[in-house]
Design a protein around this motif. Sequence first.
Motif: not given
Length: 341
Positions: A50-64
């Motif tokens: 869960l290093g990136c907590d969402t998908w397809p973005r890495c966070t709710s406000g950032s793609l990386t």
Amino acid sequence: MPNSLNPFELIARRWQPSARFVERAALATVVMAVVIVVTGGAVRLTESGLGCDTWPRCTSGSLTPTSELGIHGAIEFGNRMLTYVLCAFVGLLIIAARARQPVRRSLTRLGWVQFWLIMSNAIIGGIIVLTGLNPYIVSSHFLLATALLTIAMVVWQRSREGDGAPRDLVARPVRQLTWLLVGATLTLILLGTVVTGSGPHAGDAREVHRIPLDWQEITQLHVDFVYIVLGLTVALWFVLRAVQAPAAVRRTVLELLGVLLLQGVIGYVQYFTGLPEVVVGVHMFGSCLVWIAVLRVFFAQRERPTLAAVPESGPTGDHESLQPETPADPGPAPEPAASSR
């Protein structure tokens, strides 16, 4: 001129890859399929699931990944990016197989199967993140990666043989024993995913749902199937020796036996040393090698002849059909010359 709009046709007119290039492109997809499995295991073993907590973005406000996510975000995002690298290798294989003359339709179709497996597994990977590392979906993620490795191996094998009808090199009972070995190995891999889903390496430092089974009992069942696969391998080697099968066929079984023994040693080391992350990662790599070795045993027991391009008889004469290569008929032997005496 509809063909002028086909990008594959345009490439084929300007580039004619060798058979050796297509074979190496196929082998590259096998290597990348193994890399994806190992790096996916590294994500879990470093608690970066869960290093990136969402998908397809890495966070709710950032793609990386952001600096706040630290090394775990970088590891998870890096594994996501490897999907694009794998797609690039599969794309190269499809283009090379399509540009090669004569066109190997079987290779291009299997290449597209690889592509859609990658896409499906990418979606499943996103669902894993969105469901908080659901262990059942994590298991399906690994099994689909195994399916990808299987298709990659089939493509590599087909790139080194012809498109004729397969011909068995061993008797039917031997093939049936080999099928039993393949089935037992698949069961072994499936049990390995259950061990993963119920074991201590959940994939994240936070509390994550696990498969409600005693992982030590499942591990024992997993070990039992290791002995079953090992026994079937030894039995297959003795059978092949008894029927005097080709040396190349027997050699693949010896290679499988060596891989199984090495994998068994790694398995015992990881169990008795408390499942250290590095050793578990090596064991995952070993599972890929075991499956590859089993498939090599299966493929070695049959062959496909090369097909030669033969012009069709017709009014235009510009079409070709594929027919098995056969030696030219030398015709009747000449009559012996009459004696001059």
